[in-house]
Design a protein around this motif. Structure first.
Motif, PDB file in Angstrom:
ATOM      1  N   ALA A  66      23.312 133.991 -33.709  1.00  0.00           N
ATOM      2  CA  ALA A  66      24.472 134.538 -32.998  1.00  0.00           C
ATOM      3  C   ALA A  66      24.939 133.587 -31.903  1.00  0.00           C
ATOM      4  N   ARG A  67      24.012 133.016 -31.163  1.00  0.00           N
ATOM      5  CA  ARG A  67      24.395 132.058 -30.115  1.00  0.00           C
ATOM      6  C   ARG A  67      25.109 130.851 -30.714  1.00  0.00           C
ATOM      7  N   THR A  68      24.571 130.366 -31.840  1.00  0.00           N
ATOM      8  CA  THR A  68      25.123 129.165 -32.469  1.00  0.00           C
ATOM      9  C   THR A  68      26.526 129.424 -33.008  1.00  0.00           C
ATOM     10  N   LYS A  69      26.770 130.627 -33.544  1.00  0.00           N
ATOM     11  CA  LYS A  69      28.095 130.967 -34.063  1.00  0.00           C
ATOM     12  C   LYS A  69      29.111 131.184 -32.950  1.00  0.00           C
ATOM     13  N   ALA A  70      28.634 131.631 -31.783  1.00  0.00           N
ATOM     14  CA  ALA A  70      29.541 132.005 -30.704  1.00  0.00           C
ATOM     15  C   ALA A  70      30.292 130.807 -30.137  1.00  0.00           C
TER      16      ALA A  70
END
Length: 613
Positions: A149-153
């Motif tokens: 999720a962090r990487t996609k954000a």
């Protein structure tokens, strides 16, 4: 992606203020100053690797660089440029240990990249005052969805430090594969030979070689041999120690063997384990020799330190106690379950203490450049772990520094030591001639390996194994692929000749000095042999029989006495012979002179009548 700017120093370490210029001026060997002969900003390999990266601006890039070469500086230079250019907004560093998270955060802060090394999975997102996070492989594997999720954000650069850990277990590999599959850029780093297993590592390319074996493909490689040639790393002097080992198997049988002699795989493991047993005399003797070597090195490198790599915490504590007795000062002990382990490592790195004892925590990635002497007191013999361990001692700081590592004289370690400059890739398909424990095998080793395949599981891993005694002997020196020395008793002048090699020498000077030491030892041995031959000839002349018949008679007399003592005490013959040799000196009976055999006969006769203890 354009070239990174070359001007403008960072004034305030704020998030979003990554400074390519600061990264460019970061020491090539951060957190220490660069080794002699390197550029004031970037080393040649770092500049070349960056140029190659800029040529293609790939999503995935794998750099293989030997420990001590400066992978951190290289990676931060890439990260600072990507952030300054707007290609990425955040940086995630994934590394093997908690200690390395802090080390990466401190290095990144020097170039204006603020990483949170205390980030937890429960937070889900880092605070706005950070440019990213530093996490462990285990942390990602425990909850990859959080990191996905962090990487996609936000557009993210993921730096995978020591990427071979992506194959440590299925959870870790699957975890980083899921968490970072959408990353804008992924920069993978490793400083050691890739794994000996066949677990594929995420984000690493594999290609078939001429034999149809799929092997890892790096985008830039800077090996130990390259770094040694450039003066970026220290050359390593390996000092090996053998000796007589005595143990009881799980079946209750007492066994005696000589460490370093050709043995089956099981026997080698048991003799090796006996040598490392803290209750024996092998480890105290080797630790004392290593401390003498450290004293010699500190004459020219005053802050030089030593590291003992132990197999387990119990052994580590025991070795620390022995070092305390040898040096008069308690060493730093670093255990994985110690909450203050990172602080201890930092204090040792910044201080002037002589010794640190650790299990595995200091075997990889931890930067203590003043380490110059090591004791390899573990039975782990994979190429990966060996290279990680030796990598702790090769970080050069000044011209002429050498590293000294003390090893048990066993074939797997000596083979790895002789192949320090070999470059290995990760193979997904195991060739028939490869051994996961020892790398490529020569024909003799292949024959022994085939014989070992028919043996049962090693009894040293079963309940009931007991180390009964171990004594050390100096075996020789391995340097630059060559062996020097004829062996010597611990504490002898011959051993001291090799321990006393100056701490600051050019590699060619080390070779010349080792050759001179060996030449002197050969001359002394020839003189001794000549004296023994003259004495044996005189003894034979006085007895009226030939020298070889006299020697045969003495061997038979000794054997009869040993049998008598064995019946009285219940000790096996091998143990009695080992004790006689320890007390009287000289080689084993087949190589012993008539005079040496006679001295053992005399001692055993005194023992039989109760006049010797």
């Amino acid at each position: 992606m354009p070239e990174f700017p070359d001007s403008g120093q960072l004034s305030l370490p704020l998030p979003g203020h990554a400074s390519p210029a600061a990264a460019e001026n970061l020491s090539p060997a951060y957190p220490r100053r660069a080794a002699w002969g390197t550029a004031s900003s970037l080393r040649a390999w770092q500049a070349a690797a960056i140029d190659k990266y800029l040529e293609t601006s790939p999503q995935d890039f794998l750099a293989v660089a030997t420990p001590g070469a400066g992978k951190t500086t290289f990676a931060l230079r890439i990260a600072a440029g990507l952030m300054a250019d707007g290609v990425v907004q955040k940086v995630t560093v994934v590394c093997p240990t908690e200690h390395l998270k802090n080390q990466w955060a401190e290095a990144a802060a020097r170039v204006g990249i603020q990483l949170d090394p205390a980030f937890t999975n429960s937070q889900r997102f880092a605070g706005a005052h950070f440019d990213g996070v530093a996490v462990t492989y285990a942390q990602v594997g425990a909850n990859p969805e959080v990191h996905e999720a962090r990487t996609k954000a936000e557009r993210t650069l993921v730096i995978l430090d020591e990427i071979h850990h992506g194959g440590d277990n299925l959870t870790w590999g699957d975890g980083i594969g899921q968490a970072f599959k959408t990353a804008t850029r992924r920069l993978s780093l490793t400083g050691t030979p890739f794994r000996s297993d066949t677990a594929p590592i995420p984000f690493v390319r594999y290609a078939e070689d001429a034999n149809g074996i799929r092997r890892s493909q790096s985008d830039y490689t800077y090996g130990y041999a390259d770094a040694l040639r450039d003066g970026v790393v220290r050359p390593v002097i390996f000092l090996s120690y053998s000796g007589n080992m005595h143990w009881r198997t799980s079946a209750g049988d007492e066994v005696a063997a000589r460490l370093g002699e050709p043995l089956t795989k099981d026997m080698t493991k048991q003799a090796w384990r006996t040598a490392l047993d803290p209750k024996g005399q092998w480890m105290p003797a080797v630790l004392a020799a290593a401390d003498k070597r450290l004293t010699q090195v500190r004459r020219t490198v005053p802050d030089a330190g030593g590291l003992v790599i132990a197999s387990n915490q119990t052994a580590a504590r025991a070795y620390a106690k022995q070092l305390h007795e040898i040096t008069g000062k308690a060493p730093t002990v670093v255990l994985s379950d110690d909450s203050g382990a990172s602080e201890k490592i930092d204090q040792f790195s910044q201080g002037n203490d002589r010794w640190m004892v650790a299990v595995r925590m200091v075997s990889e990635g931890v930067d203590v450049p003043r380490l110059a002497v090591g004791v390899y007191a573990t039975s782990t013999s994979t190429p990966l772990f060996f290279a990680q361990a030796i990598g702790r001692f090769v970080r050069a700081r000044k011209r002429g520094e050498t590293a000294s590592v003390f090893l048990p004289s066993v074939a797997p370690l000596l083979e790895l030591a002789s192949q320090m400059e070999a470059q290995r890739d990760h193979a997904l398909d195991r060739p028939q001639t490869e051994d996961p424990d020892a790398g490529l095998l020569n024909p003799e080793e292949m024959e022994l390996a085939r014989a070992n395949q028919n043996e049962a599981a090693s009894s040293d891993l079963l309940p009931g194994f007991e180390a009964l005694g171990a004594e050390a002997e100096f075996d020789g020196v391995l340097f630059d692929g060559n062996q020097f020395g004829l062996g010597a008793e611990v504490g002898s002048a011959e051993e001291q000749d090799f321990l006393g090699i100056p701490g600051l020498l050019e590699p060619e000077q080390v070779t010349s000095l080792l050759r001179a030491r060996q030449s002197e030892q050969i001359k002394a041995e020839k003189a001794r042999s000549s004296r023994i031959k003259d004495a044996e000839a005189l003894r034979a002349q006085n007895s009226g029989i030939s020298a070889h018949r006299l020697r045969a008679a003495k061997r038979k007399e000794l054997q009869n006495l040993v049998s008598g003592w064995s019946r009285r005490t219940g000790d096996p013959h091998a143990k009695i012979h080992a004790e006689l040799r320890r007390r009287c000196g000289g080689p084993e009976v087949p190589q012993a002179s008539t005079e040496e055999i006679q001295s053992r006969i005399d001692l055993l006769r005194r023992m039989l009548v109760g006049k010797a203890r």
